[in-house]
Design an enzyme around this catalytic site. Structure first.
Site, PDB file in Angstrom:
ATOM      1  N   ASP A 210     -30.566  11.913 -28.133  1.00 43.98           N
ATOM      2  CA  ASP A 210     -31.239  12.832 -29.223  1.00 43.98           C
ATOM      3  C   ASP A 210     -31.981  12.097 -30.330  1.00 43.98           C
ATOM      4  OD1 ASP A 210     -29.825  14.872 -27.757  1.00 43.98           O
ATOM      5  OD2 ASP A 210     -27.993  14.885 -29.066  1.00 43.98           O
ATOM      6  N   LYS A 211     -32.340  12.672 -31.270  1.00 42.43           N
ATOM      7  CA  LYS A 211     -33.075  11.960 -32.273  1.00 42.43           C
ATOM      8  C   LYS A 211     -32.423  11.121 -33.049  1.00 42.43           C
ATOM      9  CE  LYS A 211     -35.652  13.308 -36.619  1.00 42.43           C
ATOM     10  NZ  LYS A 211     -36.119  14.574 -37.519  1.00 42.43           N
TER      11      LYS A 211
END
Length: 612
Positions: A210-211
Site C-alpha cells: 500500500d501507500k
C-alpha cells in the site's frame, strides 16, 4: 455364367424393397469378408469408378452394375475368358466398393456441406500496424526484434513518496511499478512496442504494498530482453536510489510470481513505548478503571505502567506546572468541559482570551515535551515483552480474519488465512528510542490485515487483558479494529519453497534472497529503517496514534448521537469480561452437576450389593 452376371432390367423393380432390407442387414459383413480375401491382389486390377453394388439373392452374390455399355462388355469378357473370373470379380467388386464409399458421402456430411455453403463468407479483418510516434508526431522506426525470456526480477524499495506498488490508470500517479517499467524500457530490457502496456510483457507482482509501505525484497515476473550482461546496472542507474534491482533470474515459461509464491514474510517496527498503558484520566483509562472494579481478577497487574506514569507526573510537577494546570489540561478532553470553556471564553474579552489561549497552548506543548522525552527513554520490561509475544502467538494457524480487513463478511471463505509463524525480536535502541521488530510469516494477507493485527495485539497488552481475547476476534461478531500506522510496515521478502523444487529440476537456480543479504541489509538501514526512525522522531506518529485511541469517544452524527457501524473495539474488549463471567458460571454449574451425578451413579451398585 451369363445369367449370373446379367444386367438387371426394369422388371426387377418389384423386388427392390426386399433387396434394400437385406442390404442394410448383411452388407457390412460381406464387404469385410471380401476385403480380407482379396487384399493381396487388389492393386493388380482396375475398374471404373462408376460401378454400384446391389445384393440380389440370399447367397450374397455380388453383381457389378455399370452405367455405360462398354463397362459391361469388359466385365463379361473377363468372366468368359479363363477360370479366374471369381477372383477377378471379387477383386474388382472390392475396388469399386471402396471407391463408391469415397465418392458417395453420408447424408450427414451433405447436410453439413449445405449448412456451410449457406453461411456468408466473412473475410478476416486485416489489422494494420500503427507505428509509434515521437513528440513531434513523426513515426518511430520499428526496432529489430530481439528474443525475450521469462524472468523473475528481485527488487527492494522504500515506499515513502509513492502511492503504493501497483501501477494506476492515471499516469500522473507515482507508483513503484511505473518507475521500474519506464527504467526497463529505457535500458532496452523491454521493446518500445511493449513499453506502453504492462500486460504485453506478462507483468505480475508477488506482493502488492500500500501507500507508504516499504519492501526489502519483492518479486515481479515478466518477459524481458536479457542479452545485455550489464542490464541490471543499467536499470539501477535509471532508477532513484530508493528503488534497487537485486537480481534477474531465468524461470520457466509458465512462471507467475503471484500464483507460484508459497508464502510471504512481513516485518513491522514498533517503538516499545506503544505498549505502555493509557494515559491516566483519559477516556480509555477511566473505562479500564470501571471494569477493574467489576472484575478485578480479569485484568493482570500492571505496576510497571503505574510507576512509569507517576514518574512522568513528578517530572511535570518539577518543571513548575501545578496539579491544577495538569487537571485542567486533562479535563479538556472531556466534551462537556470543552463546551463550558468555550462559553466562558466567549464571555471574556478578546485580549484576555488570546492571552489565555497562548498560555494554554504553551502549557500543553511543555507537558507534551516532557512526555515525549519520557517515552523516548522508556525501556520495556521482560514481562511486558513476553506478554506481547504470547499475544502475537495467538495469530498462528488458520483463522477467519474478517475483522482484520475491510469489506469481508464472516461467511466469505477468502477471509480464512494461514499464519505460519510470528517472531518478536529483542529490543534495540536507535537514536535514543527503543524498538522491537515483529516478523509475521503467512501464506497470504488481506488489505490492512497486518496493521490491524499489530494494533489489536498492542491494545491487549496496554489494557493488561489476557491473551485469549484474540481468539474472540475470529468469530462472527463484526468488530471495528483500528489500523496501526503504515510507517513501521515493510515486506521482508516472498518465499517460493514449492516452486524452487521445480526450478532446480529444470536446471534453473532457485529464487532465493539470501545471496543478497548484505546488499539488502545495507539498503534497509539507509533507506527504510533510518527513514522510519527519522519520521517518528519528527512527526510523533505512534505517539499520536495511541494518544488518539486513548481519547476516542466514537463517531457521532449531527445530533450528537453515537454512530454504530458494528461493535466498537472497546465495547468488545469490555464485553469480554461478561463472557468470561458467563463461562465461569457455566463451568461452575457443570462441575456441580457432575459432583451431584456421581453419588447417584453409585447408589444402584450399593443396592445390588445389599440384595446379593
Amino acid at each position: 455364367m451369363g445369367d449370373k452376371f446379367s444386367v438387371p432390367t426394369n422388371q426387377s423393380k418389384e423386388r427392390q424393397p426386399i433387396v434394400k432390407k437385406k442390404k442394410k442387414k448383411k452388407r457390412t459383413n460381406i464387404y469385410s469378408y471380401i476385403l480380407i480375401i482379396s487384399f493381396p491382389v487388389i492393386d493388380q486390377f482396375q475398374m471404373s469408378e462408376s460401378l454400384n453394388i446391389q445384393e440380389l439373392t440370399d447367397n450374397s452374390s455380388i453383381i457389378p452394375i455399370p452405367t455405360e455399355s462398354t463397362d459391361v462388355q469388359d466385365v463379361t469378357s473377363v468372366s468368359n475368358k479363363d477360370t479366374t473370373t471369381t477372383t477377378t470379380t471379387t477383386t474388382t467388386t472390392t475396388e469399386s466398393t471402396t471407391r463408391v464409399r469415397k465418392s458417395s458421402p453420408s447424408p450427414s456430411a451433405n447436410e453439413n456441406d449445405k449448412k456451410r455453403l449457406k453461411k456468408e463468407f466473412q473475410p478476416r479483418q486485416k489489422i494494420e500496424y500503427t507505428p509509434l510516434v515521437d513528440e513531434n508526431g513523426q513515426p518511430i522506426p520499428k526496432a529489430p526484434r530481439k528474443p525475450k525470456r521469462k524472468v523473475a526480477v528481485m527488487l527492494g524499495y522504500c515506499g515513502t513518496g509513492y502511492n503504493g506498488m501497483q501501477v494506476q490508470n492515471d499516469p500522473n500517479v507515482k507508483t513503484i511499478e511505473k518507475d521500474i517499467y519506464d527504467a526497463m524500457a529505457t535500458a532496452g530490457a523491454i521493446s518500445a512496442e511493449n513499453a506502453v502496456d504492462l500486460k504485453k510483457s506478462g507483468f505480475q507482482r508477488a506482493a502488492r504494498t500500500d501507500k507508504g509501505v516499504h519492501a526489502a525484497g519483492n518479486v515481479i515476473s515478466l518477459k524481458m530482453i536479457i542479452e545485455d550482461p550489464e542490464i541490471i546496472n543499467k536499470i539501477n542507474d535509471l532508477l532513484p536510489k530508493q528503488i534497487r534491482i537485486w537480481g534477474i533470474q531465468r524461470t520457466t515459461k509458465g512462471f507467475d510470481c503471484r500464483k507460484c509464491c508459497s508464502s510471504r514474510i512481513y516485518e513491522y517496527l514498533l517503538p516499545t513505548f506503544s505498549l505502555l498503558p493509557p494515559k491516566p484520566k483519559s477516556v480509555l483509562s477511566e473505562l479500564v478503571k470501571e471494569k477493574k472494579l467489576e472484575n478485578p481478577d480479569l485484568f493482570e497487574d500492571d505496576q510497571e505502567g503505574i510507576d512509569w506514569w507517576e514518574n512522568v507526573k513528578s517530572k511535570i510537577l518539577a518543571s513548575g506546572i501545578t496539579q491544577e494546570q495538569i487537571d485542567s489540561i486533562t479535563s479538556s478532553y472531556d466534551e462537556q468541559q470543552q463546551q463550558q470553556q468555550q462559553q466562558q471564553q466567549q464571555q471574556a474579552d478578546e485580549e484576555e482570551r488570546d492571552i489565555s489561549e497562548l498560555s494554554f497552548t504553551k502549557l500543553i506543548k511543555q507537558i507534551k515535551t516532557i512526555e515525549n522525552q519520557s517515552r523516548r527513554s522508556y525501556r520495556i520490561s521482560s514481562s511486558r515483552l513476553q506478554h506481547f509475544r504470547e499475544v502475537m502467538k495467538q495469530y498462528e494457524g488458520t483463522h477467519n480474519f474478517h475483522n482484520f480487513t475491510v469489506g469481508k463478511p464472516f461467511k466469505d471463505t477468502s477471509a480464512n488465512r494461514f499464519m505460519i509463524k510470528t517472531i518478536v525480536s529483542d529490543p534495540f535502541v536507535i537514536e535514543g528510542t527503543e524498538w522491537i521488530s515483529i516478523k509475521i510469516h503467512g501464506q497470504s494477507f488481506m488489505l490492512h490485515q497486518i496493521r490491524k493485527m499489530i494494533a489489536m495485539a498492542a491494545l491487549v497488552v496496554r489494557l493488561s487483558l489476557p491473551c485469549g481475547i484474540i481468539n474472540n476476534f475470529f468469530q462472527s461478531t463484526k468488530i471495528n479494529i483500528p489500523k496501526a500506522p503504515a510507517l513501521g510496515l515493510l515486506l521482508e521478502n516472498p518465499v517460493f519453497d514449492g516452486y524452487n523444487i521445480k526450478l532446480t529440476k529444470s536446471d534453473y537456480e532457485p529464487i532465493d534472497f539470501t545471496k543478497f543479504d548484505k546488499e539488502m541489509n545495507e539498503f534497509k538501514m539507509k533507506y527504510i529503517y533510518d527513514k522510519i526512525y527519522a519520521e517518528e522522531s519528527k512527526e510523533n506518529i505512534f505517539y499520536g496514534f495511541f494518544g488518539y485511541i486513548d481519547a476516542y469517544r466514537g463517531n457521532k452524527n449531527e445530533d450528537g448521537e453515537p454512530i454504530q457501524n458494528g461493535a466498537s473495539i472497546f465495547d468488545f474488549l469490555f464485553n469480554y469480561t461478561e463472557r468470561v463471567e458467563n463461562t465461569k458460571n457455566k463451568d461452575a454449574k457443570n462441575t456441580s452437576k457432575t459432583e451431584e451425578s456421581k453419588p447417584e451413579e453409585s447408589k444402584p451398585e450399593e443396592s445390588k450389593s445389599e440384595q446379593s
